[in-house]
Design a protein around this motif. Structure first.
Motif, PDB file in Angstrom:
ATOM      1  N   LEU A  64      10.482   3.970 -15.416  1.00 15.68           N
ATOM      2  CA  LEU A  64      11.762   3.987 -14.714  1.00 15.68           C
ATOM      3  C   LEU A  64      11.694   4.845 -13.455  1.00 15.68           C
ATOM      4  CD1 LEU A  64      14.154   4.451 -17.777  1.00 15.68           C
ATOM      5  CD2 LEU A  64      13.538   2.325 -16.637  1.00 15.68           C
ATOM      6  N   THR A  65      10.832   5.845 -13.463  1.00 17.31           N
ATOM      7  CA  THR A  65      10.731   6.753 -12.322  1.00 17.31           C
ATOM      8  C   THR A  65      10.067   6.070 -11.130  1.00 17.31           C
ATOM      9  OG1 THR A  65      10.567   8.647 -13.821  1.00 17.31           O
ATOM     10  CG2 THR A  65       9.858   8.988 -11.542  1.00 17.31           C
ATOM     11  N   ILE A  66       9.019   5.282 -11.391  1.00 18.37           N
ATOM     12  CA  ILE A  66       8.284   4.654 -10.283  1.00 18.37           C
ATOM     13  C   ILE A  66       9.195   3.767  -9.432  1.00 18.37           C
ATOM     14  CG2 ILE A  66       6.432   3.042  -9.709  1.00 18.37           C
ATOM     15  CD1 ILE A  66       4.854   4.147 -12.055  1.00 18.37           C
ATOM     16  N   PRO A  67       9.977   2.838 -10.017  1.00 19.33           N
ATOM     17  CA  PRO A  67      10.864   2.045  -9.153  1.00 19.33           C
ATOM     18  C   PRO A  67      11.960   2.864  -8.495  1.00 19.33           C
ATOM     19  CG  PRO A  67      11.234   1.541 -11.478  1.00 19.33           C
ATOM     20  CD  PRO A  67       9.984   2.340 -11.410  1.00 19.33           C
ATOM     21  N   SER A  68      12.478   3.891  -9.185  1.00 17.52           N
ATOM     22  CA  SER A  68      13.508   4.725  -8.559  1.00 17.52           C
ATOM     23  C   SER A  68      12.944   5.494  -7.378  1.00 17.52           C
ATOM     24  CB  SER A  68      14.104   5.690  -9.594  1.00 17.52           C
ATOM     25  OG  SER A  68      13.162   6.670  -9.987  1.00 17.52           O
ATOM     26  N   VAL A  69      11.684   5.908  -7.481  1.00 14.98           N
ATOM     27  CA  VAL A  69      11.026   6.588  -6.363  1.00 14.98           C
ATOM     28  C   VAL A  69      10.866   5.622  -5.183  1.00 14.98           C
ATOM     29  CG1 VAL A  69       8.808   7.530  -5.613  1.00 14.98           C
ATOM     30  CG2 VAL A  69       9.857   8.358  -7.715  1.00 14.98           C
ATOM     31  N   ARG A  81       0.839  -1.206   0.000  1.00 13.32           N
ATOM     32  CA  ARG A  81       0.000   0.000   0.000  1.00 13.32           C
ATOM     33  C   ARG A  81       0.873   1.255   0.000  1.00 13.32           C
ATOM     34  NH1 ARG A  81      -5.327  -0.503   2.160  1.00 13.32           N
ATOM     35  NH2 ARG A  81      -5.054   1.396   3.374  1.00 13.32           N
ATOM     36  N   VAL A  82       1.879   1.266   0.853  1.00 11.65           N
ATOM     37  CA  VAL A  82       2.746   2.445   0.967  1.00 11.65           C
ATOM     38  C   VAL A  82       3.622   2.595  -0.273  1.00 11.65           C
ATOM     39  CG1 VAL A  82       4.594   3.508   2.300  1.00 11.65           C
ATOM     40  CG2 VAL A  82       2.729   2.329   3.477  1.00 11.65           C
ATOM     41  N   SER A  83       4.238   1.500  -0.718  1.00 10.24           N
ATOM     42  CA  SER A  83       5.145   1.576  -1.857  1.00 10.24           C
ATOM     43  C   SER A  83       4.426   2.013  -3.132  1.00 10.24           C
ATOM     44  CB  SER A  83       5.820   0.219  -2.091  1.00 10.24           C
ATOM     45  OG  SER A  83       6.686  -0.096  -1.023  1.00 10.24           O
ATOM     46  N   LEU A  84       3.238   1.471  -3.374  1.00  7.64           N
ATOM     47  CA  LEU A  84       2.491   1.862  -4.559  1.00  7.64           C
ATOM     48  C   LEU A  84       2.037   3.321  -4.473  1.00  7.64           C
ATOM     49  CD1 LEU A  84       0.339  -1.339  -5.171  1.00  7.64           C
ATOM     50  CD2 LEU A  84       2.305  -0.554  -6.498  1.00  7.64           C
ATOM     51  N   MET A  85       1.635   3.757  -3.280  1.00  6.41           N
ATOM     52  CA  MET A  85       1.242   5.157  -3.116  1.00  6.41           C
ATOM     53  C   MET A  85       2.420   6.084  -3.365  1.00  6.41           C
ATOM     54  SD  MET A  85      -1.274   5.027   0.226  1.00  6.41           S
ATOM     55  CE  MET A  85      -1.279   6.816   0.348  1.00  6.41           C
ATOM     56  N   VAL A  86       3.576   5.756  -2.789  1.00  5.92           N
ATOM     57  CA  VAL A  86       4.763   6.582  -3.003  1.00  5.92           C
ATOM     58  C   VAL A  86       5.137   6.597  -4.478  1.00  5.92           C
ATOM     59  CG1 VAL A  86       7.229   6.764  -2.545  1.00  5.92           C
ATOM     60  CG2 VAL A  86       5.672   6.259  -0.679  1.00  5.92           C
ATOM     61  N   GLY A  87       5.154   5.414  -5.095  1.00  2.40           N
ATOM     62  CA  GLY A  87       5.557   5.326  -6.497  1.00  2.40           C
ATOM     63  C   GLY A  87       4.644   6.105  -7.419  1.00  2.40           C
ATOM     64  N   PHE A  88       3.347   5.900  -7.302  1.00  2.00           N
ATOM     65  CA  PHE A  88       2.413   6.509  -8.250  1.00  2.00           C
ATOM     66  C   PHE A  88       2.164   7.990  -7.966  1.00  2.00           C
ATOM     67  CE2 PHE A  88       1.233   2.016  -8.879  1.00  2.00           C
ATOM     68  CZ  PHE A  88       1.305   1.969 -10.256  1.00  2.00           C
ATOM     69  N   ILE A  89       1.993   8.361  -6.694  1.00  2.00           N
ATOM     70  CA  ILE A  89       1.689   9.766  -6.390  1.00  2.00           C
ATOM     71  C   ILE A  89       2.903  10.651  -6.628  1.00  2.00           C
ATOM     72  CG2 ILE A  89       1.006  11.369  -4.578  1.00  2.00           C
ATOM     73  CD1 ILE A  89      -0.718   9.209  -3.377  1.00  2.00           C
ATOM     74  N   ALA A  90       4.075  10.232  -6.162  1.00  2.00           N
ATOM     75  CA  ALA A  90       5.268  11.040  -6.381  1.00  2.00           C
ATOM     76  C   ALA A  90       5.596  11.139  -7.864  1.00  2.00           C
ATOM     77  CB  ALA A  90       6.453  10.443  -5.610  1.00  2.00           C
ATOM     78  N   THR A  91       5.407  10.057  -8.606  1.00  2.00           N
ATOM     79  CA  THR A  91       5.648  10.101 -10.052  1.00  2.00           C
ATOM     80  C   THR A  91       4.637  11.000 -10.743  1.00  2.00           C
ATOM     81  OG1 THR A  91       6.579   7.861 -10.009  1.00  2.00           O
ATOM     82  CG2 THR A  91       5.848   8.708 -12.138  1.00  2.00           C
TER      83      THR A  91
END
Length: 294
Positions: free
Chosen positions: A218-223, A92-102
């Protein structure tokens, strides 16, 4: 005969960029598999509070780090917490960080790069010099300062990471726009009186979607990895909450004694990255405006 008439009517009505892209994407099996995996992970993340077998704070200190068993399918960590539950909540946290920050990085970078590339001249030079200055700054220190000044808020974490990830996106979009603004359809749009913002919104940005989608994957996994590093420093996700990156960082420290603490969250993150890459490649081909209509 009826099929020929249907094809003729479809050709007569025309189709949009998104309709053509969807038809091309459906022919890419790996991209569809990646899309299905991401959809399933998002659904699982939303339903985690109801599906998780244990509470993410629930401990069994007497059990400690136990290997996978019938009671704990993926084992437990050193505090006796169920790893399946921790991975589900961490998703939940990782997907939120990845998608929202991207998404924040995309919103800033695409608009900024498109405006700079289309305007050109002094406007372009000024805007890109600002990007160069920001590139020279140690962005990690910038994020740490934000977290220290405004507090360790998860929403601020999303915004802070997105606010420093847009620079490369802006450069990519600007490079694409510099080549697009000389195309005949842009000159035709100018000749019929369309304004700069209309041209950017209707013609420039849609034609940069291919590279944007590829860089997004590439941004989502780096985030996600950046979030893991911040969590390791104590500035990101705080225990007892978890994320895949935080679980992997913890698993690396104990991999010799308890390898399952690294294998399962690492496998989960790897599957997500493969799905993003497959989907990104498929979307790049499907959204290519130069592709012939099927």
């Amino acid at each position: 005969m009826s099929e020929a008439i249907a094809v003729y009517k479809q050709a007569e009505q025309g189709s949009s960029l998104w309709q053509d892209a969807w038809h091309r994407l459906q022919k890419n099996k790996l991209a569809l598999c990646g899309l299905m995996v991401l959809i399933l992970e998002i659904i699982l993340a939303l339903l985690t509070p109801w599906l998780a077998p244990y509470g993410y704070e629930q401990q069994d200190l007497a059990l400690g780090a136990a290997p996978p068993s019938m009671e704990h399918w993926l084992g437990t960590d050193t505090l006796g917490r169920d790893m399946l539950t921790r991975i589900m909540y961490g998703g939940r946290v990782s997907l939120m960080v990845g998608f929202i920050a991207t998404a924040v990085a995309l919103l800033i970078g695409v608009v900024y790069g498109a405006v700079a590339g289309y305007m050109g001249g002094k406007v372009d030079a000024l805007m890109m010099r600002l990007v160069d200055i920001l590139y020279a700054l140690p962005f990690m220190i910038f994020i740490i300062l934000l977290m220290v000044i405004f507090g360790q808020n998860i929403l601020l974490l999303f915004l802070a990471i997105g606010a420093v990830e847009w620079l490369t996106m802006a450069r990519i979009v600007r490079g694409q726009v510099l080549s697009l603004r000389q195309q005949e359809y842009i000159e035709a749009a100018i000749s019929i009186g369309l304004g700069p913002w209309t041209i950017i919104r209707r013609h420039i940005i849609p034609n940069t979607l291919g590279p944007v989608i590829v860089y997004t994957t590439l941004t989502i996994p780096s985030v996600m990895l950046l979030e893991a590093f911040l969590s390791f420093l104590g500035l990101g996700i705080q225990p007892p909450q978890s994320s895949w990156g935080l679980l992997i960082s913890y698993g690396v420290e104990t991999m010799e004694e308890y390898p399952w603490l690294l294998i399962y969250p690492g496998l989960k993150l790897s599957i997500t990255l493969f799905a993003l890459n497959f989907l990104g490649d498929g979307l790049r081909d499907a959204l290519d405006p130069r592709a012939s209509k099927d």
